[in-house]
Each structure stands twice: as C-alpha cells, then as structure tokens.
Motif scaffolding. Structure first.
Motif, PDB file in Angstrom:
ATOM      1  N   GLY A  98      70.623 -14.940-116.134  1.00 27.47           N
ATOM      2  CA  GLY A  98      70.865 -16.335-116.754  1.00 27.47           C
ATOM      3  C   GLY A  98      72.225 -16.715-115.966  1.00 27.47           C
ATOM      4  O   GLY A  98      72.227 -17.726-115.631  1.00 27.47           O
ATOM      5  N   GLU A  99      73.000 -16.040-115.765  1.00 25.85           N
ATOM      6  CA  GLU A  99      74.285 -16.255-115.029  1.00 25.85           C
ATOM      7  C   GLU A  99      73.720 -16.632-113.734  1.00 25.85           C
ATOM      8  O   GLU A  99      74.298 -17.478-112.935  1.00 25.85           O
ATOM      9  CB  GLU A  99      75.108 -15.147-115.045  1.00 25.85           C
ATOM     10  N   GLN A 100      72.885 -16.001-112.890  1.00 33.64           N
ATOM     11  CA  GLN A 100      72.545 -16.178-111.733  1.00 33.64           C
ATOM     12  C   GLN A 100      71.924 -17.787-111.602  1.00 33.64           C
ATOM     13  O   GLN A 100      72.093 -18.489-110.922  1.00 33.64           O
ATOM     14  CB  GLN A 100      71.702 -15.276-111.136  1.00 33.64           C
ATOM     15  N   GLN A 101      71.087 -18.162-112.485  1.00 27.30           N
ATOM     16  CA  GLN A 101      70.394 -19.284-112.586  1.00 27.30           C
ATOM     17  C   GLN A 101      71.452 -20.335-112.965  1.00 27.30           C
ATOM     18  O   GLN A 101      71.330 -21.563-112.563  1.00 27.30           O
ATOM     19  CB  GLN A 101      69.447 -19.503-114.014  1.00 27.30           C
ATOM     20  N   ARG A 102      72.622 -20.116-113.761  1.00 26.80           N
ATOM     21  CA  ARG A 102      73.671 -21.249-113.889  1.00 26.80           C
ATOM     22  C   ARG A 102      74.460 -21.503-112.486  1.00 26.80           C
ATOM     23  O   ARG A 102      74.889 -22.375-112.099  1.00 26.80           O
ATOM     24  CB  ARG A 102      74.662 -20.606-114.830  1.00 26.80           C
ATOM     25  N   PHE A 103      74.495 -20.204-111.846  1.00 22.32           N
ATOM     26  CA  PHE A 103      75.202 -20.545-110.446  1.00 22.32           C
ATOM     27  C   PHE A 103      74.495 -21.270-109.452  1.00 22.32           C
ATOM     28  O   PHE A 103      74.857 -22.143-108.703  1.00 22.32           O
ATOM     29  CB  PHE A 103      75.644 -19.032-109.542  1.00 22.32           C
ATOM     30  N   ASP A 124      87.971 -27.967-105.113  1.00 21.51           N
ATOM     31  CA  ASP A 124      87.874 -28.664-106.557  1.00 21.51           C
ATOM     32  C   ASP A 124      86.605 -29.156-106.839  1.00 21.51           C
ATOM     33  O   ASP A 124      86.367 -29.043-108.190  1.00 21.51           O
ATOM     34  CB  ASP A 124      89.026 -29.718-106.560  1.00 21.51           C
ATOM     35  N   GLN A 125      85.864 -29.444-105.830  1.00 18.84           N
ATOM     36  CA  GLN A 125      84.594 -30.005-106.338  1.00 18.84           C
ATOM     37  C   GLN A 125      83.739 -29.005-106.651  1.00 18.84           C
ATOM     38  O   GLN A 125      82.720 -28.979-107.524  1.00 18.84           O
ATOM     39  CB  GLN A 125      83.935 -30.809-105.138  1.00 18.84           C
ATOM     40  N   VAL A 126      83.759 -27.880-105.992  1.00 23.02           N
ATOM     41  CA  VAL A 126      82.956 -26.700-106.205  1.00 23.02           C
ATOM     42  C   VAL A 126      83.341 -26.108-107.744  1.00 23.02           C
ATOM     43  O   VAL A 126      82.604 -25.741-108.337  1.00 23.02           O
ATOM     44  CB  VAL A 126      83.096 -25.591-105.137  1.00 23.02           C
ATOM     45  N   LYS A 127      84.698 -26.099-107.929  1.00 20.06           N
ATOM     46  CA  LYS A 127      85.075 -25.530-109.221  1.00 20.06           C
ATOM     47  C   LYS A 127      84.573 -26.516-110.361  1.00 20.06           C
ATOM     48  O   LYS A 127      84.236 -25.847-111.410  1.00 20.06           O
ATOM     49  CB  LYS A 127      86.469 -25.411-109.354  1.00 20.06           C
ATOM     50  N   ALA A 128      84.587 -27.573-110.017  1.00 16.16           N
ATOM     51  CA  ALA A 128      84.006 -28.715-111.006  1.00 16.16           C
ATOM     52  C   ALA A 128      82.426 -28.532-111.311  1.00 16.16           C
ATOM     53  O   ALA A 128      82.215 -28.440-112.516  1.00 16.16           O
ATOM     54  CB  ALA A 128      84.429 -29.917-110.788  1.00 16.16           C
ATOM     55  N   ALA A 129      81.951 -28.250-110.314  1.00 11.83           N
ATOM     56  CA  ALA A 129      80.378 -28.080-110.571  1.00 11.83           C
ATOM     57  C   ALA A 129      80.250 -26.680-111.387  1.00 11.83           C
ATOM     58  O   ALA A 129      79.283 -26.620-112.332  1.00 11.83           O
ATOM     59  CB  ALA A 129      79.564 -27.995-109.300  1.00 11.83           C
ATOM     60  N   ILE A 130      80.918 -25.861-111.044  1.00 15.44           N
ATOM     61  CA  ILE A 130      80.691 -24.196-111.763  1.00 15.44           C
ATOM     62  C   ILE A 130      81.315 -24.571-113.235  1.00 15.44           C
ATOM     63  O   ILE A 130      80.374 -23.992-114.255  1.00 15.44           O
ATOM     64  CB  ILE A 130      81.846 -23.426-111.153  1.00 15.44           C
ATOM     65  N   THR A 131      82.182 -25.263-113.495  1.00 11.30           N
ATOM     66  CA  THR A 131      82.528 -25.637-114.904  1.00 11.30           C
ATOM     67  C   THR A 131      81.549 -26.472-115.672  1.00 11.30           C
ATOM     68  O   THR A 131      81.055 -26.134-116.627  1.00 11.30           O
ATOM     69  CB  THR A 131      84.019 -26.533-115.088  1.00 11.30           C
ATOM     70  N   GLN A 132      80.786 -27.485-114.833  1.00 11.50           N
ATOM     71  CA  GLN A 132      79.677 -28.186-115.631  1.00 11.50           C
ATOM     72  C   GLN A 132      78.486 -27.302-115.903  1.00 11.50           C
ATOM     73  O   GLN A 132      77.932 -27.508-116.863  1.00 11.50           O
ATOM     74  CB  GLN A 132      79.141 -29.229-114.673  1.00 11.50           C
ATOM     75  N   ALA A 133      78.359 -26.418-115.172  1.00 10.47           N
ATOM     76  CA  ALA A 133      77.264 -25.285-115.493  1.00 10.47           C
ATOM     77  C   ALA A 133      77.495 -24.319-116.224  1.00 10.47           C
ATOM     78  O   ALA A 133      76.699 -23.548-116.829  1.00 10.47           O
ATOM     79  CB  ALA A 133      76.932 -24.607-113.935  1.00 10.47           C
ATOM     80  N   GLY A 134      78.773 -24.453-117.197  1.00 11.52           N
ATOM     81  CA  GLY A 134      78.855 -23.577-118.226  1.00 11.52           C
ATOM     82  C   GLY A 134      79.390 -22.194-117.681  1.00 11.52           C
ATOM     83  O   GLY A 134      79.290 -21.302-118.691  1.00 11.52           O
ATOM     84  N   LEU A 135      80.013 -22.139-116.557  1.00 11.45           N
ATOM     85  CA  LEU A 135      80.372 -20.738-116.102  1.00 11.45           C
ATOM     86  C   LEU A 135      81.915 -20.544-116.173  1.00 11.45           C
ATOM     87  O   LEU A 135      82.269 -19.548-115.795  1.00 11.45           O
ATOM     88  CB  LEU A 135      79.910 -20.507-114.526  1.00 11.45           C
TER      89      LEU A 135
END
Length: 575
Positions: free
Chosen positions: A477-482, A441-452
C-alpha cells in the motif's frame, strides 16, 4: 563484429557520449599506452643494465645512464598507471551517471509506452546489467584495444629500425595475437555469450517478479516449484559460465604459446644480430625481457574483443527504449482532453480483441472498465495510450489522434499500475521521476498529498530514506502511495489506473483507492479493475466482454437494474 559496428552507427547511448568526451577517451588510451611503454622500457633497460653490469665495466659511470633510466621508468610506470586509472574511471563514471539518469527519465516520462512492453524485473535488469556492460565496453574493450593498436605500430617501427625482415615476423605474430585470435575468439564464443546474457537477464527478471509476487506463490503452496525453477536457471547459467571460462583459459593458453614462440625467436634473432659486438651483446636480454610486459596488453585486447557480444544485446535493448524529449510542447489545439474511441476494432492475427467499440470519456470524468481476464481490458488501455494502432476506427484526445501525440503523450496520460517502478535510491529521487525538473518543495507537496507525511515523519532519514530495490522497504500500500505521489507530480490531466490495488488486503485496498480518487478528483480517470471495491468513486461503469461493452451505466443505477452487478458487489463487500 559487423553487428556491433551497425549498432554503434545507430546508437544513441554510446556514440553521443564518445563524441562529447573525445579528450577523455584520447588521454585514457594515451596513458594506457604510456603505462605499457614504461613497463616495457623498464624491462628493456633492466635487461641491458644486468648484461652490461655482468661484463664488469671498468668505470661505474659506463652504467650510470641505464641505472637512471631504470629508476625513471620504474617511477613512470605506476605514475602513468595511476593517472590512467583516474582519467578512465572518471570518464566511465560520467557515462554511467548520465546513462542511469537517462534511464530513470525514460522510464518515468514514457511509462505509458514502457508499461506495455517491460516487466519491473526487465527495467531493473536494464539498470543493473546493461549499463554495467556498456561500462565494460570502455574499460575492457575500447581502452585496451586503442592502446594495443598504438603499441602494435610502435613496436613494429622499433623493431624495423634494427631489422626490417624481423619486423615483418613481429608484425605477423602480433597480427595473429592481437587480430586473428580475438576475431576467432569473438565468433567462437558468441553463442555462449548470447546464452549467458539471456539467462542472466531471465534470472534477474523472473527472480525480481517472483519476489514481488511472493505472496501469491506462498498462498498457492507452490514455493518448491519456484525454488526448483529458479535453481534450474541458475544451474544453466553456471554451466554456461564454466564453459566460457574454460574457453577463455584455452584462449589465453594459446596466446601464451604464441608469446613463447615470439620470445624464443627474438632470443635467436637477438643472438644472431648482436653477438659479434661486445657492447651490442647486452641488447639480447634487453629485447627478450621487453616482451613480457606486453603480454598483459595482448591478453587485455583478446578478452575485450571476445566480450563484444555482450554489448550487442545491451545496446539493442537500451536503444529500443523511448527517448524522452528535453522540451515537449503541448499542442495548442488541445484545450479539453476528452477521450473518444469511435468504432474501434483491433485484432491479434485473426482473433478480434476489440470489436467496433465506442467510448467517450469527458474531461474530469471517472470511469471504471470491468471484465474478466481476456475480455480486452488491457488492449483497450494500450489503444488509449497509443501503444498499439486500431485495425479500424479512431482514438483521439481533444480531437487529436493519439498516434500524432505519441511523443507528447506523457504530458497527457499518467499510468498507475500494479507494479510501480521504484528503485534503490532516496524517496525524493523516486518521486521526482514524475517530473525531473521539480523542486524539493514540489516533491514534498506531492508526497504529502498522497497521504505519506506521517510515514515520512516516522523515518530517521525522512525524505532521504533509501527505498531499496523495487521499494522493498515499504508495504504494498505504501509503494502505491509513492507511485501516486509521482503521478501527482507528473500533473497529467488523464490518469490510467490499471488494477493498482491487486495483491493488497481489502482494508488497505479501500484506503489506497479512496486516497487516489480524493487527490485526483480534478483529473480524468480510467480505472481498469476486476472487482467492485471502490466502485462508488466513479461516474460510469462499463462491463467489457469479448471486445465490446455488454453493460454500462452509473453505479447507482446498476445497483437497482443489474442482477450481475448486484452479485459482484456482494462478493466484494468486505465489511
């Protein structure tokens, strides 16, 4: 060989695993020995049975025991072999699994340290090449060598029971085959092995970095230069491998000659030893045939020891990686992570790179460091990250010396640079490298915050989608968001942005920068850049030239007071 022993003495990768998995190592070696013993015994009993059967025994019961033993050893050999494979490969897979995880953790938790020393391709080379080499250290060197030494003693004692003088001959011949030839082979092949290892690492590193920077090669029209250079490295590697294979062929040939001498001498000895007795004569074929299954073991020992040079460099490179601390305690004295550089000077030899520099970055402040190539920007980052030590002056975070915080620095500083370490595993696993203990859940939250999240929703396998090596499945651009999501998960109060948008088109660059500053608004940001796209996101801009600041102020004031700033801004305006 001495260097390998020294490396093992200081090693923190191989030796600890050996100590923790001693029983597995013991049973792998024992089962290897039993496999060879069963094969040798099968040939021994078969030789005796054939000879005895040829004498046309009066009663079939006289050859019943050899028949049963032949069947027994015939069954035992594949059973022992299968069991040995299960134990040894399970043992090695445990090592590889733990080593890969440790490498991931080392890259993730000490990125600020690794970033200054390793390219993306070098990290991938560590993963793809060095860990596999250490896997072969067990399968092709330790296991065969251990089983070979036991076999050496067993055979010598077995011959000695019959004739101690011939036992000395066997011991001498086995010593040449299993000790002298491998040692000579090791030193004779060492230079070629080192060159092959160097070329393989160079090819992997440069090919990876060439692929990551393929757009630059294409735009500069130098595709043929890239192909020619990579082709030359491949040709050199192929030639080195051919030479090594030729050497291995000749080594195995001479071992076979030595085995032939052993077979002939054993035939002569057995004929002299047993010819006088009608029953004992059956042992002539038994002793001679028993030699042949041992040849595979002899060759295995030679091959394993000859390849020991491969492991030297692999162990050295892996042990040079920073070791992530299992539990790192944040110093209680650091309440506000303010960064201070006080009269800092740094030199490379006689060349001054940073000269009497002062800088204060308050907690939560966003600053940009601008300057041409060679102005000292990268050196400044290394000083802040503790990768290098200043000639004079002090670098502190929250009144604590950066060097004193080095083992804890990943708790304070996260780095987002132009080439993120993304691996051929799932999205969840890649992002979780920012904090190994994070929940899904924490990982998914970070991914959501990064706009992914929209991107994740469009993927068939969602968070379990494989990213491919270096994140090749996704755009720059997607790599940098990850990578940004990983930074969010790391939760360090200071974030260094080392030109993270280089190579992106202007529109994507603007979007990525806006997302970065939006989600990191409560953190301190030190952003190194060579142009002014997104400069309004920072509180203060510093222009670095020849190791000191020639201009500094807020972007708003620089717009009206600095002609140089206005020219750079006009060049970067893509609207």
């Amino acid at each position: 060989m001495n260097k390998v022993r020294q490396l093992l003495r200081r090693d923190s990768w191989v030796v600890p695993f050996l100590k923790s998995q001693k029983s597995g190592l013991f049973w792998s070696i024992v089962l290897s020995f039993l496999t060879i013993l069963a094969a040798g015994s099968l040939m021994f009993v078969s030789g005796y049975l054939i000879s005895r059967a040829a004498q046309r025994p009066e009663n079939v019961l006289m050859i019943y025991v050899p028949i049963v033993l032949t069947r027994g050893f015939g069954i035992a050999r594949p059973v022992f072999r299968y069991a040995q494979r299960l134990v040894s490969h399970n043992w090695v897979l445990r090592f590889v699994s733990k080593s890969r995880r440790r490498l991931y953790e080392s890259v993730a938790s000490t990125a600020s340290n690794i970033r200054s020393r390793l390219q993306t391709g070098e990290v991938l080379s560590l993963l793809a090449d060095d860990l596999d080499r250490l896997q072969n250290l067990y399968l092709r060197t330790l296991f065969p060598l251990g089983a070979g030494m036991i076999l050496y003693l067993f055979v010598s004692v077995g011959i000695g029971v019959v004739n101690w003088l011939f036992m000395l001959w066997w011991m001498m011949m086995l010593s040449v085959i299993m000790i002298v030839v491998p040692i000579v082979s090791f030193f004779a092949n060492r230079t070629r092995v080192k060159k092959q290892k160097q070329l393989q690492s160079q090819l992997y590193t440069e090919a990876t970095d060439a692929v990551l920077g393929l757009q630059d090669w294409v735009l500069s029209g130098r595709q043929q230069d890239l192909i020619a250079y990579q082709g030359q490295v491949m040709a050199d590697l192929a030639n080195t491998k051919r030479t090594s294979m030729k050497f291995g062929w000749w080594r195995d040939f001479w071992i076979q000659i030595l085995v032939l001498i052993l077979v002939v001498s054993t035939t002569i000895w057995a004929g002299t030893q047993f010819a006088e007795s009608r029953m004992a004569v059956n042992f002539i074929a038994a002793f001679v045939l028993a030699i042949f299954p041992l040849v595979d073991s002899f060759l295995g020992v030679n091959q394993g020891v000859s390849e020991a040079s491969f492991y030297e460099d692999s162990m050295t490179r892996l042990n040079e990686l920073p070791v992530p601390e299992a539990e790192v305690t944040t110093p209680k004295t650091i309440k506000t992570p303010t960064i201070v550089l006080n009269n800092v000077t740094f030199k490379y030899g006689d060349k001054v790179i940073i000269s009497q520099l002062d800088l204060v970055v308050k907690a939560g402040e966003k600053v940009a460091i601008l300057g041409r190539s060679g102005s000292g920007k990268t050196t400044l980052l290394k000083l802040i990250a503790g990768d290098i030590v200043p000639e004079s002056g002090h670098v502190t975070i929250g009144n604590e010396s950066v060097q004193s915080l080095k083992q804890n620095l990943s708790k304070f500083i996260a780095v987002l640079d132009q080439q993120s370490y993304l691996f051929d595993t799932t999205i969840l696993n890649n992002v979780r490298m920012g904090n190994i203990g994070a929940t899904d859940d924490q990982v998914k939250a970070a991914i959501t915050q990064a706009g992914l999240q929209p991107l994740i929703d469009s993927l068939p396998e969602k968070y379990h989608t494989k990213m491919q090596e270096a994140g090749a499945r996704f755009s720059g651009g997607e790599q940098q968001r990850f990578a940004l999501a990983r930074i969010l998960l790391q939760n360090a109060p200071i974030v260094i942005l080392d030109e993270p948008t280089v190579g992106l088109d202007p529109k994507t660059e603007h979007q990525v920068l806006r997302q970065i500053f939006k989600v990191l608004q409560n953190r301190t940001i030190i952003w190194v850049t060579h142009h002014l796209t997104g400069i309004d996101e920072v509180n203060h801009a510093y222009f670095l030239s020849e190791g000191h600041f020639i201009l500094s102020d807020t972007p708003e004031k620089l717009r009206t007071t600095s002609t140089h700033f206005q020219k750079l801004l006009a060049m970067d305006d893509f609207h």
